[in-house]
Design a protein around this motif. Structure first.
Motif, PDB file in Angstrom:
ATOM      1  N   PHE A 138     -35.892  21.592 -14.429  1.00  0.00           N
ATOM      2  CA  PHE A 138     -35.952  20.565 -15.467  1.00  0.00           C
ATOM      3  C   PHE A 138     -34.919  19.482 -15.178  1.00  0.00           C
ATOM      4  CE2 PHE A 138     -35.329  19.182 -20.000  1.00  0.00           C
ATOM      5  CZ  PHE A 138     -36.640  18.772 -20.222  1.00  0.00           C
ATOM      6  N   LEU A 139     -35.343  18.231 -15.128  1.00  0.00           N
ATOM      7  CA  LEU A 139     -34.455  17.114 -14.795  1.00  0.00           C
ATOM      8  C   LEU A 139     -33.535  16.789 -15.974  1.00  0.00           C
ATOM      9  CD1 LEU A 139     -37.057  14.697 -13.143  1.00  0.00           C
ATOM     10  CD2 LEU A 139     -35.812  16.601 -12.090  1.00  0.00           C
ATOM     11  N   VAL A 140     -32.316  16.358 -15.660  1.00  0.00           N
ATOM     12  CA  VAL A 140     -31.325  16.041 -16.689  1.00  0.00           C
ATOM     13  C   VAL A 140     -30.545  14.804 -16.258  1.00  0.00           C
ATOM     14  CG1 VAL A 140     -29.304  16.876 -17.975  1.00  0.00           C
ATOM     15  CG2 VAL A 140     -31.075  18.496 -17.270  1.00  0.00           C
ATOM     16  N   SER A 141     -30.195  13.955 -17.223  1.00  0.00           N
ATOM     17  CA  SER A 141     -29.243  12.872 -16.972  1.00  0.00           C
ATOM     18  C   SER A 141     -27.858  13.342 -17.384  1.00  0.00           C
ATOM     19  CB  SER A 141     -29.628  11.614 -17.758  1.00  0.00           C
ATOM     20  OG  SER A 141     -29.548  11.864 -19.154  1.00  0.00           O
ATOM     21  N   GLY A 142     -26.872  13.093 -16.523  1.00  0.00           N
ATOM     22  CA  GLY A 142     -25.490  13.396 -16.858  1.00  0.00           C
ATOM     23  C   GLY A 142     -24.879  12.178 -17.529  1.00  0.00           C
ATOM     24  N   GLU A 143     -24.478  12.305 -18.796  1.00  0.00           N
ATOM     25  CA  GLU A 143     -24.024  11.146 -19.560  1.00  0.00           C
ATOM     26  C   GLU A 143     -22.646  11.388 -20.161  1.00  0.00           C
ATOM     27  OE1 GLU A 143     -26.952   9.105 -21.820  1.00  0.00           O
ATOM     28  OE2 GLU A 143     -28.617   9.857 -20.606  1.00  0.00           O
ATOM     29  N   MET A 144     -22.130  10.381 -20.814  1.00  0.00           N
ATOM     30  CA  MET A 144     -20.761  10.407 -21.322  1.00  0.00           C
ATOM     31  C   MET A 144     -20.739   9.936 -22.771  1.00  0.00           C
ATOM     32  SD  MET A 144     -17.612  11.048 -20.601  1.00  0.00           S
ATOM     33  CE  MET A 144     -15.910  10.577 -20.917  1.00  0.00           C
ATOM     34  N   ALA A 145     -19.938  10.578 -23.596  1.00  0.00           N
ATOM     35  CA  ALA A 145     -19.708  10.070 -24.946  1.00  0.00           C
ATOM     36  C   ALA A 145     -18.887   8.790 -24.850  1.00  0.00           C
ATOM     37  CB  ALA A 145     -18.986  11.117 -25.787  1.00  0.00           C
ATOM     38  N   ASN A 146     -19.340   7.727 -25.504  1.00  0.00           N
ATOM     39  CA  ASN A 146     -18.720   6.417 -25.341  1.00  0.00           C
ATOM     40  C   ASN A 146     -17.782   6.055 -26.483  1.00  0.00           C
ATOM     41  OD1 ASN A 146     -21.719   4.955 -23.878  1.00  0.00           O
ATOM     42  ND2 ASN A 146     -20.026   6.002 -22.892  1.00  0.00           N
ATOM     43  N   ALA A 147     -16.929   5.096 -26.200  1.00  0.00           N
ATOM     44  CA  ALA A 147     -16.012   4.554 -27.201  1.00  0.00           C
ATOM     45  C   ALA A 147     -16.711   3.440 -27.980  1.00  0.00           C
ATOM     46  CB  ALA A 147     -14.752   4.032 -26.523  1.00  0.00           C
ATOM     47  N   TYR A 148     -15.972   2.836 -28.885  1.00  0.00           N
ATOM     48  CA  TYR A 148     -16.511   1.746 -29.690  1.00  0.00           C
ATOM     49  C   TYR A 148     -15.962   0.395 -29.241  1.00  0.00           C
ATOM     50  CZ  TYR A 148     -17.924  -0.932 -33.809  1.00  0.00           C
ATOM     51  OH  TYR A 148     -18.488  -1.864 -34.646  1.00  0.00           O
ATOM     52  N   LEU A 149     -14.678   0.349 -28.921  1.00  0.00           N
ATOM     53  CA  LEU A 149     -14.037  -0.901 -28.525  1.00  0.00           C
ATOM     54  C   LEU A 149     -13.407  -0.762 -27.147  1.00  0.00           C
ATOM     55  CD1 LEU A 149     -12.287  -1.883 -31.870  1.00  0.00           C
ATOM     56  CD2 LEU A 149     -14.416  -2.812 -30.942  1.00  0.00           C
ATOM     57  N   TYR A 150     -13.118  -1.904 -26.546  1.00  0.00           N
ATOM     58  CA  TYR A 150     -12.562  -1.955 -25.194  1.00  0.00           C
ATOM     59  C   TYR A 150     -11.085  -2.319 -25.240  1.00  0.00           C
ATOM     60  CZ  TYR A 150     -12.040  -3.304 -20.284  1.00  0.00           C
ATOM     61  OH  TYR A 150     -11.646  -3.374 -18.972  1.00  0.00           O
ATOM     62  N   ASP A 151     -10.264  -1.509 -24.565  1.00  0.00           N
ATOM     63  CA  ASP A 151      -8.880  -1.901 -24.309  1.00  0.00           C
ATOM     64  C   ASP A 151      -8.363  -1.079 -23.127  1.00  0.00           C
ATOM     65  OD1 ASP A 151      -8.145   0.649 -25.271  1.00  0.00           O
ATOM     66  OD2 ASP A 151      -7.535  -0.110 -27.232  1.00  0.00           O
ATOM     67  N   ASP A 152      -7.120  -1.341 -22.727  1.00  0.00           N
ATOM     68  CA  ASP A 152      -6.571  -0.678 -21.540  1.00  0.00           C
ATOM     69  C   ASP A 152      -6.510   0.841 -21.711  1.00  0.00           C
ATOM     70  OD1 ASP A 152      -6.279  -3.200 -20.591  1.00  0.00           O
ATOM     71  OD2 ASP A 152      -4.099  -3.285 -20.794  1.00  0.00           O
ATOM     72  N   GLN A 153      -6.142   1.281 -22.904  1.00  0.00           N
ATOM     73  CA  GLN A 153      -6.039   2.721 -23.154  1.00  0.00           C
ATOM     74  C   GLN A 153      -7.403   3.380 -23.016  1.00  0.00           C
ATOM     75  OE1 GLN A 153      -5.179   4.309 -27.220  1.00  0.00           O
ATOM     76  NE2 GLN A 153      -3.318   5.125 -26.261  1.00  0.00           N
ATOM     77  N   TYR A 154      -8.426   2.716 -23.552  1.00  0.00           N
ATOM     78  CA  TYR A 154      -9.793   3.248 -23.413  1.00  0.00           C
ATOM     79  C   TYR A 154     -10.169   3.403 -21.945  1.00  0.00           C
ATOM     80  CZ  TYR A 154     -14.633   2.385 -22.184  1.00  0.00           C
ATOM     81  OH  TYR A 154     -15.850   2.411 -21.551  1.00  0.00           O
ATOM     82  N   VAL A 155      -9.900   2.385 -21.124  1.00  0.00           N
ATOM     83  CA  VAL A 155     -10.292   2.441 -19.713  1.00  0.00           C
ATOM     84  C   VAL A 155      -9.647   3.636 -19.025  1.00  0.00           C
ATOM     85  CG1 VAL A 155     -10.153   1.277 -17.475  1.00  0.00           C
ATOM     86  CG2 VAL A 155     -10.735  -0.028 -19.526  1.00  0.00           C
ATOM     87  N   GLY A 156      -8.362   3.859 -19.274  1.00  0.00           N
ATOM     88  CA  GLY A 156      -7.675   4.978 -18.647  1.00  0.00           C
ATOM     89  C   GLY A 156      -8.251   6.316 -19.069  1.00  0.00           C
ATOM     90  N   ARG A 157      -8.451   6.475 -20.376  1.00  0.00           N
ATOM     91  CA  ARG A 157      -8.975   7.746 -20.877  1.00  0.00           C
ATOM     92  C   ARG A 157     -10.407   7.980 -20.387  1.00  0.00           C
ATOM     93  NH1 ARG A 157      -6.920   7.796 -27.207  1.00  0.00           N
ATOM     94  NH2 ARG A 157      -4.772   8.448 -26.799  1.00  0.00           N
ATOM     95  N   PHE A 158     -11.213   6.932 -20.475  1.00  0.00           N
ATOM     96  CA  PHE A 158     -12.613   7.077 -20.062  1.00  0.00           C
ATOM     97  C   PHE A 158     -12.706   7.464 -18.593  1.00  0.00           C
ATOM     98  CE2 PHE A 158     -16.535   5.648 -18.221  1.00  0.00           C
ATOM     99  CZ  PHE A 158     -17.496   5.981 -19.159  1.00  0.00           C
ATOM    100  N   THR A 159     -11.952   6.776 -17.750  1.00  0.00           N
ATOM    101  CA  THR A 159     -12.030   7.029 -16.314  1.00  0.00           C
ATOM    102  C   THR A 159     -11.589   8.450 -15.980  1.00  0.00           C
ATOM    103  OG1 THR A 159     -11.609   4.685 -15.877  1.00  0.00           O
ATOM    104  CG2 THR A 159     -11.312   6.219 -14.045  1.00  0.00           C
ATOM    105  N   ARG A 160     -10.501   8.907 -16.588  1.00  0.00           N
ATOM    106  CA  ARG A 160     -10.037  10.269 -16.333  1.00  0.00           C
ATOM    107  C   ARG A 160     -11.080  11.303 -16.762  1.00  0.00           C
ATOM    108  NH1 ARG A 160      -5.118   7.938 -18.003  1.00  0.00           N
ATOM    109  NH2 ARG A 160      -5.452   8.600 -20.167  1.00  0.00           N
ATOM    110  N   GLU A 161     -11.652  11.097 -17.935  1.00  0.00           N
ATOM    111  CA  GLU A 161     -12.608  12.076 -18.442  1.00  0.00           C
ATOM    112  C   GLU A 161     -13.924  12.021 -17.661  1.00  0.00           C
ATOM    113  OE1 GLU A 161     -13.018  12.110 -22.688  1.00  0.00           O
ATOM    114  OE2 GLU A 161     -10.855  11.885 -22.990  1.00  0.00           O
TER     115      GLU A 161
END
Length: 366
Positions: A138-161
């Motif tokens: 069965f095919l699956v897409s690997g996806e990520m839970a997203n944030a709401y707003l953009y800032d430097d802290q978001y980029v760091g956390r998102f990239t690590r996770e």
């Protein structure tokens, strides 16, 4: 290494500084395929002399998915993605699957309805779901839970996770595409050059780790020029509307139609990637007595009878079938979820419609 009860190949390597590398060749391998979870079982042993110090058992599958011009090829043959959006909620346990049996029921029900895959919307799915998807083809897409707003802290956390997601799930043959961002969530202002760079960086980072899967940099709309598949979300009410809108794709130098948001970020042109209708439908129908809160809703209103809901769904499929440039679909959605009652199943997993009737619709798309 074995397939079933047959040993296929074995080998050994000597450790140097705590590391070892071993290459093995399987001639004419049996491919992992859609609906066919052909897997090879692997046993790894750490040995000193004649003593086994440690043993790990795992598995893998041979499969290939690539973009072929404006189409997809799976194991060397043209393939049509028939996915269903699955948010992975259960009424008794929310985002945690209640049991392996519950997971198998969901996947087998999707397959019985003619779907060959699921978009795991805004959820890094439980590894047991991926295990059973591997086993059941069965095919699956690997996806990520997203944030709401953009800032430097978001980029760091998102990239690590996101790196942790890739590391954890990269070996599942069922995962055929990565989707780090959905509908510009976390990047709400894509006129900002930094946010554009974030989409591109996610794509390049993912590709630097994994060249074996497709990547959609921003599923739904506002694409830049780095995407393997052009994901579009369109909740047109009728198939006639869909067919008329996307008939322009057959024209030379066609412009991708806009929907709730622009299809492309200003300044970017369509890169020619295959068109994937990665969200559509959302037809709401509430089965009397099934779980649903006050004010439950769906896209374009709520149908009053199962017959009217199925007729509208049939019309959407007929419209999609008239657009050869669309190489895959993802229906919204598998089950009712809290206030959303646009599922093909109720929240407690009872089919709203005849399963064979849904399969007949999916069989229209080739």
């Amino acid at each position: 290494m074995r397939r079933g009860d047959v040993e296929v190949v074995r080998g050994e390597a000597t450790t140097e500084g705590g590391r070892a590398s071993l290459g093995l060749t399987v001639h004419d391998p049996v491919r992992w395929n859609i609906g066919q979870g052909n897997l090879y079982d692997v046993t790894l042993e750490l040995v000193r002399g004649t003593t086994v110090l440690d043993r790990v058992q795992t598995y893998y599958g041979y499969r290939e998915i690539v973009v072929d011009g404006q189409a997809l090829q799976f194991n060397g043959r043209r393939a049509y993605l028939k996915m269903v959006l699955d948010q992975g909620y259960w009424p008794e346990s929310l985002l945690t699957p209640p049991s392996d049996e519950a997971i198998q029921y969901d996947i087998k029900t999707m397959q019985a309805m003619g779907f060959n895959g699921a978009r795991k919307h805004q959820k890094v799915e439980d590894p047991r779901f991926l295990y059973w998807a591997d086993r059941l083809g069965f095919l699956v897409s690997g996806e990520m839970a997203n944030a709401y707003l953009y800032d430097d802290q978001y980029v760091g956390r998102f990239t690590r996770e996101w790196l942790e997601v890739l590391e954890r799930d990269i070996n599942h043959p069922s995962i055929v595409m990565w989707i780090p961002i959905n509908e510009s969530w976390g990047t709400p202002n894509l006129r900002d050059a930094r946010q554009q760079a974030h989409l591109k960086a996610n794509y390049m980072l993912t590709k630097s780790i994994d060249q074996t899967r497709l990547v959609i940099e921003n599923d739904g709309w506002e694409h830049v020029d780095t995407t393997d598949v052009f994901g579009i979300h369109d909740y047109a009410r009728t198939g006639e509307m869909l067919a008329q809108k996307y008939a322009v794709l057959e024209k030379p130098d066609a412009r991708i139609p806009d929907n709730s948001r622009a299809a492309l970020v200003p300044g970017y042109a369509y890169n020619g990637s295959p068109i994937f209708l990665s969200e559509f439908g959302g037809i709401a129908y509430h089965v009397p007595g099934s779980p649903a809160p006050e004010g439950a809703w769906g896209y374009s209103g709520v149908e009053k009878t199962p017959e009217s809901a199925l007729a509208r769904l049939r019309g959407l499929y007929e419209g999609i079938a008239k657009v050869p440039r669309i190489i895959g679909i993802c229906y919204t959605q598998l089950t009712d979820v809290e206030q959303e009652i646009n599922g093909l199943l109720t929240y407690d997993r009872k089919p709203k419609f005849d399963v064979a009737a849904i399969k007949a619709l999916n069989d229209m798309l080739r």
